[in-house]
Design an enzyme around this catalytic site. Structure first.
Site, short mmCIF file in Angstrom:
data_model
loop_
_atom_site.label_atom_id
_atom_site.label_comp_id
_atom_site.label_asym_id
_atom_site.label_seq_id
_atom_site.Cartn_x
_atom_site.Cartn_y
_atom_site.Cartn_z
N THR A 22 -9.64 -4.97 -6.34
CA THR A 22 -11.16 -6.65 -7.19
C THR A 22 -10.73 -7.40 -7.12
O THR A 22 -11.25 -8.80 -6.44
CB THR A 22 -12.08 -5.83 -7.58
OG1 THR A 22 -12.68 -4.32 -7.22
CG2 THR A 22 -12.92 -6.73 -8.38
N SER A 69 -7.63 0.50 -4.49
CA SER A 69 -6.72 1.13 -4.41
C SER A 69 -6.70 2.74 -4.74
O SER A 69 -5.91 3.40 -4.99
CB SER A 69 -6.14 0.96 -5.75
OG SER A 69 -7.61 1.16 -7.28
N THR A 102 -9.00 -1.29 -9.50
CA THR A 102 -8.60 -0.78 -10.64
C THR A 102 -8.45 0.61 -11.17
O THR A 102 -8.52 1.85 -11.68
CB THR A 102 -9.64 -1.00 -11.86
OG1 THR A 102 -11.05 -1.28 -11.19
CG2 THR A 102 -9.70 -2.84 -12.37
N ASP A 103 -9.13 1.22 -9.56
CA ASP A 103 -9.64 2.70 -9.48
C ASP A 103 -8.22 3.79 -9.35
O ASP A 103 -8.77 4.41 -10.45
CB ASP A 103 -10.12 2.98 -8.29
CG ASP A 103 -11.41 2.23 -7.63
OD1 ASP A 103 -11.92 1.84 -8.43
OD2 ASP A 103 -12.13 3.04 -6.89
N1 ASP Z 1 -11.90 -0.05 -5.73
C1 ASP Z 1 -11.21 -0.83 -6.41
C2 ASP Z 1 -9.64 -0.96 -6.32
O1 ASP Z 1 -9.43 0.53 -6.88
C3 ASP Z 1 -11.57 -1.16 -7.36
C4 ASP Z 1 -11.43 -2.26 -8.24
O2 ASP Z 1 -9.80 -2.83 -7.61
O3 ASP Z 1 -12.14 -2.49 -9.58
O4 ASP Z 1 -9.09 -1.05 -5.50
#
Ligand code: ASP
Length: 338
Positions: A22, A69, A102-103
């Site tokens: 993100t 991720s 973040t995932d």
């Molecule tokens: N779906 C995203 C990821 O993990 C969420 C994020 O980055 O906050 O790439």
């Protein structure tokens, strides 16, 4: 760099490895916080948005991949680990920042925490709002992460996660909220430190083995042993356990109920799997507390315990443990030490 007074100061060399997420996300509207394409923006554009990083470090960037991720793989982990080890070995940087979704950020952080052979800072950073959003959190998070990676105070603390002015350690932090910017926390063991006005302040460090004191080496590996997580629940069965064994799994993390309790139907499958040589580790779906020995019926079946690791981190440790040994007492020692 030359200061306003004309003094030359040597800035730390910080390398940024970009993987997407993100923090590199792009939406059609500034108001779109959850409908966007993760990993759409390249590292140079991210850096151009925060020219202030150049006041704190001699920065260079490299794009490793551009993914959301949730699609991370062992192959990408091995690529990043080898790259980080090579950069430090060749003296190319004093610190490394990895931009990441973040995932699964906590999983990449814990994997690297176990396989990077350096005391130099490695800082993972992400964002909860896409780069195109009103009040995007990515730019300030990136600036803070670069400053932290160049800070000698961040050395020898294991791999760090820096977001939302908080510093977390790779072992204990987890994503706790689906959308809030203060998502990374170690609910029981706490933050390692804070960032105040860009400056880092440390309060805690993990006593568990990491980086230079870790016995795990992946530089010669091109894949990792296959370990699955099976999530315990009411009315559970052995269907998924049997399927995992059939698929050739070498280890199973059972995300058990409460103190690592297993449904009796799933337990039948796990006993059969263990007899075939599959290593079984009990952990908990509670999110807090430890799973230790002390439940005789499970230790009699040679099931190991995952300590305070979340199931997703226990999976990483078991996979790395299986690169070294199949001996159960050795693997249990690793769970007690890392
Ligand atoms: N779906 C995203 C990821 O993990 C969420 C994020 O980055 O906050 O790439």
């Amino acid at each position: 760099m030359k200061t306003a007074e004309g003094t030359i100061i040597q800035l730390p060399k910080v390398k940024i490895l970009a993987t997407g997420g993100t923090i590199a996300g792009s939406a059609l509207l500034k108001t779109q916080m959850s409908e966007y394409k993760a990993g759409a923006i390249g590292i140079q554009t991210l850096l151009d948005a925060v020219p202030q990083v150049k006041d704190h470090a001699d920065v260079s960037g490299e794009q490793i991949c551009q993914i959301s991720s949730n699609n991370i793989t062992d192959g990408i982990w091995l690529q990043i680990a080898k790259k980080v080890n090579a950069i430090f070995n060749n003296g190319e940087a004093e610190g490394i920042v990895i931009t990441h979704g973040t995932d699964t950020l906590e999983e990449t952080a814990y994997f690297l925490n176990l396989v990077i052979k350096s005391t130099n800072p490695v800082v993972l950073v992400g964002a909860m709002r896409p780069a195109t959003a009103i009040s995007a959190d990515g730019p300030i998070n990136l600036l803070n992460a670069v400053r932290l990676a160049g800070n000698p105070l961040a050395k020898n603390k294991g791999v760090l996660i820096a977001m939302n002015d908080e510093i977390n350690g790779a072992r204990d932090a987890t994503k706790t909220n689906t959308s809030h910017v203060n998502t990374f926390r170690a609910p029981e063991l706490g933050y390692m430190g804070y960032i105040n006005n860009g400056e880092a302040f440390f309060y805690n460090a993990s006593l568990r083995k990491h980086t230079l004191s870790s016995e795990f080496v992946v530089n010669d590996l091109d894949k990792l042993p296959y370990v699955e997580i099976i999530y315990g629940h009411a009315n559970d069965s052995r269907i998924l356990v049997d399927a995992a064994v059939e698929a050739g799994v070498r280890g199973i993390i059972y995300a058990g109920m409460g103190n690592g309790s297993i449904h009796e139907k799933a337990e039948e499958g796990l006993i059969a799997a263990q007899k075939k040589g599959v290593v079984i580790v009990r952990s908990s779906r509670c999110g807090n507390g430890t799973v230790k020995g002390g439940q005789v019926k499970y230790s009699k079946e040679n099931f190991l315990t995952g300590d305070s690791l979340s199931p997703q981190k226990a999976r990483i440790l078991l996979s790395l443990a299986l690169t070294k040994t199949n001996k159960l007492d050795e693997i249990q020692r690793m769970f007690n030490e890392y």
